[in-house]
Design a protein around this motif. Structure first.
Motif, PDB file in Angstrom:
ATOM      1  N   GLY A  34     -16.811 -30.813 -15.351  1.00 41.67           N
ATOM      2  CA  GLY A  34     -16.600 -30.226 -13.915  1.00 41.67           C
ATOM      3  C   GLY A  34     -17.747 -29.555 -13.141  1.00 41.67           C
ATOM      4  N   ARG A  53      -9.876 -34.901 -11.298  1.00 42.74           N
ATOM      5  CA  ARG A  53     -10.823 -34.561 -10.248  1.00 42.74           C
ATOM      6  C   ARG A  53     -10.677 -32.685 -10.101  1.00 42.74           C
ATOM      7  NH1 ARG A  53     -10.433 -39.591  -6.457  1.00 42.74           N
ATOM      8  NH2 ARG A  53     -10.482 -40.943  -8.021  1.00 42.74           N
ATOM      9  N   LYS A  67     -19.780 -30.320 -10.002  1.00 39.57           N
ATOM     10  CA  LYS A  67     -19.565 -29.433  -8.880  1.00 39.57           C
ATOM     11  C   LYS A  67     -21.082 -28.736  -8.463  1.00 39.57           C
ATOM     12  CE  LYS A  67     -17.157 -26.081  -6.523  1.00 39.57           C
ATOM     13  NZ  LYS A  67     -16.025 -26.500  -5.728  1.00 39.57           N
ATOM     14  N   ARG A  68     -21.935 -28.605  -9.349  1.00 38.76           N
ATOM     15  CA  ARG A  68     -23.098 -27.771  -9.311  1.00 38.76           C
ATOM     16  C   ARG A  68     -24.271 -28.798  -8.612  1.00 38.76           C
ATOM     17  NH1 ARG A  68     -23.416 -21.963 -10.440  1.00 38.76           N
ATOM     18  NH2 ARG A  68     -21.253 -21.609  -9.970  1.00 38.76           N
ATOM     19  N   PHE A  90     -11.256 -25.085 -10.208  1.00 44.00           N
ATOM     20  CA  PHE A  90     -11.849 -25.876  -8.998  1.00 44.00           C
ATOM     21  C   PHE A  90     -11.904 -27.357  -8.921  1.00 44.00           C
ATOM     22  CE2 PHE A  90     -14.770 -25.366 -12.454  1.00 44.00           C
ATOM     23  CZ  PHE A  90     -15.504 -26.425 -12.473  1.00 44.00           C
ATOM     24  N   THR A  91     -11.916 -27.882  -7.766  1.00 46.70           N
ATOM     25  CA  THR A  91     -12.009 -29.382  -7.771  1.00 46.70           C
ATOM     26  C   THR A  91     -13.608 -29.637  -7.669  1.00 46.70           C
ATOM     27  OG1 THR A  91     -11.825 -29.064  -5.396  1.00 46.70           O
ATOM     28  CG2 THR A  91      -9.751 -29.454  -6.572  1.00 46.70           C
ATOM     29  N   PHE A  92     -13.648 -31.151  -7.950  1.00 45.95           N
ATOM     30  CA  PHE A  92     -14.944 -31.667  -7.877  1.00 45.95           C
ATOM     31  C   PHE A  92     -15.047 -33.109  -7.393  1.00 45.95           C
ATOM     32  CE2 PHE A  92     -13.585 -31.653 -12.121  1.00 45.95           C
ATOM     33  CZ  PHE A  92     -13.721 -32.869 -12.628  1.00 45.95           C
ATOM     34  N   ARG A  93     -16.180 -33.321  -7.075  1.00 45.55           N
ATOM     35  CA  ARG A  93     -16.117 -34.998  -6.525  1.00 45.55           C
ATOM     36  C   ARG A  93     -16.455 -35.950  -7.754  1.00 45.55           C
ATOM     37  NH1 ARG A  93     -19.943 -35.724  -2.397  1.00 45.55           N
ATOM     38  NH2 ARG A  93     -20.791 -33.812  -2.820  1.00 45.55           N
TER      39      ARG A  93
END
Lengths: 332, 286
Positions: A75, A231, A79-80, A146-149
């Protein structure tokens, strides 16, 4: 005879695998697809737990921490940094390193002591990870998560279903090989009789730590898949519920069988799904942990071998004594 | 100075609560070789039932008595139906008591609802004393007093009565005690009930101290109690109170000075004990 039996079982596994591969192309149901993906992910998790509980006779109450480390690592990386395949591979590598390190240190600290120490310490350290995930807001965004792609190649549900299925089959084959290897035999010897194994000249601690590390890394992998499937990641991946899932799946399915873990994962995930639907009928079904808890207590008391173990017992009467021992392995 | 005294009192009070939980755990382990993972559940049940009786009758002591009674009954039932069928089988015991823990905390939500329940100390224990410019909260002193009383009582029973003698002998060598014609099963049950009652007492005392109770608190305090049992030594009763005070104090001081490290410090303490003295500071067996 044994060869023949093995072949027949392999044929059954192959048939089931082919059926599962074809399924998404002939029967279109998004819910079922997602549910089965979850089953595969948790099957990997439960199999990793089975290496500890079923094959080595170690009880861990903090298996969720490896799952959570995997989920958070992927994650945070997605995200980063850019959600690309190289970054994904990098996050897998980092997960392997982290889970191996944590399981190695934990194992070294407590596995030379009686079994309760490992259970206790893993529970406490998993609690520590949960607090860390809640408090380290700059990275984990606290309780909300948090969500992420995800990379493009993982976006399609059917593709991801196949990836999870193939991963599960690969882990199953790998662990089958692992448990039948000389190393795996030593682990089972430790489960049956630790003192005797030690007096035969095996360094028990060394082998137990290996089992702990293998199991930790695989649990981390299942965590990665879980986070990608949603995700989204939040602190729930570190909670006791996840560890409980692993416990239920391996114990109800059958400890020390690997297939049992897969069957258990299927049963628990589907039961979970149905009970959540039933919650609309009566509020008591919202508290589904009670049902699972009671079933779990009864299973530990009366069916310590689980579904697969009990079935094998009925089917191969000749092997009965050996199997019963496997059930009592929970004993030592 | 004022801060120091308050932090010390706070740490001692928390330490006493953890002690009430850990003492039962360590005695049960020492005598029966059972590590009871459901102990936190008994703690939470004590808190809920005690608070419920306290708020509905208005009498704090009725609440305490109710919690102790709940602990005794639950302890009896647990020993009889959950622990006894799997005696001598360590892995099954660990697995089954964890299952019970989950069922107990979920049952709390069924009986009293999933929301937090608030509680406040009774009027005669609320408020504080002022000595010069040092403020001492009454309820904390009360908890410390109760904890010390329980410690003194159990220590007296262990050291100066026949039952205590049997329990101490049982911790050292069960088979020998049995061969002397003593019904050790009965002693097991009694120790389990007393351990459960102490946990329940800890729970009900915690309720007005922290202000709210919730179902997950059982697990949280159980983890602290495990740390205490490991540090103090499995089966050592004096070890449990010293380690509990140590954990309580380090928790309160760290929470004030370095809040981010407060839980980690206990883990470090436990790791150090596990590396250098795996049987615990006062432990008899490893």
């Amino acid at each position: 005879m044994k060869q023949l039996m093995g072949n027949r079982m392999n044929a059954v596994y192959l048939a089931v695998a082919i059926f599962l591969i074809i399924l998404p192309f002939v029967y279109e149901s998004r819910t079922l697809l997602i549910l089965l993906t979850q089953v595969f992910i948790f099957a990997i998790f439960a199999m990793s737990y089975d290496i500890l509980l079923g094959y080595t006779g170690i009880v861990s109450f903090g298996h969720a921490m490896f799952f959570g480390i995997g989920a958070y690592t992927v994650g945070v990386f997605m995200k980063r940094f850019e959600p690309t395949v190289p970054n994904l591979l990098l996050s897998i590598l980092v997960t392997i390193l982290l889970t191996a390190l944590v399981s190695y240190v934990l194992g070294l600290l407590t596995l030379r002591l009686k079994s309760h120490f490992y259970a206790m310490l893993t529970m406490a350290v998993a609690g520590l990870f949960l607090v860390l995930a809640e408090k380290w807001r700059t990275v984990t965004y606290g309780n909300d998560g948090f969500t992420f792609r995800v990379p493009d190649m993982l976006k399609d549900r059917t593709d991801f279903y196949l990836i999870c299925l193939v991963s599960m089959i690969a882990v199953f084959a790998l662990l089958k090989r692992f448990t039948n290897s000389p190393l795996g035999r030593v682990l089972q010897a430790i489960r049956e009789n630790e003192q005797r194994t030690e007096s035969l000249g095996y360094s028990v601690l060394h082998y137990k730590v290996i089992a702990s590390v293998v199991s930790g890394i695989l649990a981390g992998m299942s965590g990665i898949l879980y986070a990608i499937s949603l995700r989204f990641v939040n602190t729930s991946v570190f909670t006791m519920d996840i560890t409980l899932d692993a416990l239920l799946m391996t114990i109800i399915g059958g400890v020390g069988t690997l297939v049992g873990a897969i069957i258990g994962a299927g049963l628990i995930e589907f039961a979970h799904h149905w009970l959540t639907e039933l919650a609309k009928v009566h509020w008591i079904f919202e508290r589904w942990i009670i049902f699972f808890g009671i079933i779990y207590i009864l299973a530990v008391m009366f069916f310590p071998m689980g579904i697969v173990g009990t079935l094998r017992n009925i089917k191969f009467k000749g092997k009965k004594e050996k199997q019963q021992k496997a059930g009592e392995k929970i004993a030592s | 100075m004022e801060v120091l005294i308050n932090l010390t009192l706070n740490g001692l009070a928390t330490g006493m609560l953890i002690f009430l939980l850990a003492a039962g755990l360590t005695l049960i382990f020492g005598l029966m070789d059972v590590l009871n993972f459901a102990h936190g559940g008994l703690f939470a049940w004590g808190a809920y039932s005690g608070t419920w009786i306290y708020t509905s009758t208005g009498s704090f002591f009725a609440g305490i008595a109710g919690a102790i009674l709940t602990g005794l009954i639950l302890g009896l039932a647990t020993e009889k139906w959950i622990i006894k069928p799997v005696y001598g089988n360590h892995i099954q015991q660990i697995l089954i008591t964890l299952g019970l823990m989950l069922v107990l905390s979920e049952m709390l939500k069924v009986v009293w609802g999933p929301n937090q329940i608030s509680a406040s100390p009774p009027s005669y224990l609320a408020g504080s004393w002022e000595l010069g410019n040092i403020i001492i909260i009454k309820y904390r002193v009360f908890i410390i007093a109760v904890g010390l009383m329980v410690f003194a009582l159990v220590q007296y029973v262990l050291k100066s009565t026949k039952i205590g003698l049997v329990v101490r002998a049982g911790v050292m060598d069960k088979e020998m005690v049995q061969s002397l014609g003593i019904n050790i099963q009965k002693i097991f049950m009694m120790v389990f009930m007393v351990g459960a009652a102490m946990a329940a007492l800890g729970g009900v005392l915690l309720a007005p101290y922290s202000g709210v109770i919730y179902a997950e608190m059982g697990l949280e305090f159980a983890i602290l109690a495990f740390i205490v049992v490991v540090i103090g030594g499995m089966g050592s009763f004096p070890g449990s109170i010293l380690a509990a005070v140590l954990v309580g104090l380090s928790g309160s001081f760290m929470a004030y000075y370095v809040p981010s490290l407060s839980l980690a410090v206990n883990m470090l303490l436990m790791s150090a004990v596990l590396i250098f003295r795996p049987q615990g500071l006062f432990g008899l067996k490893g």
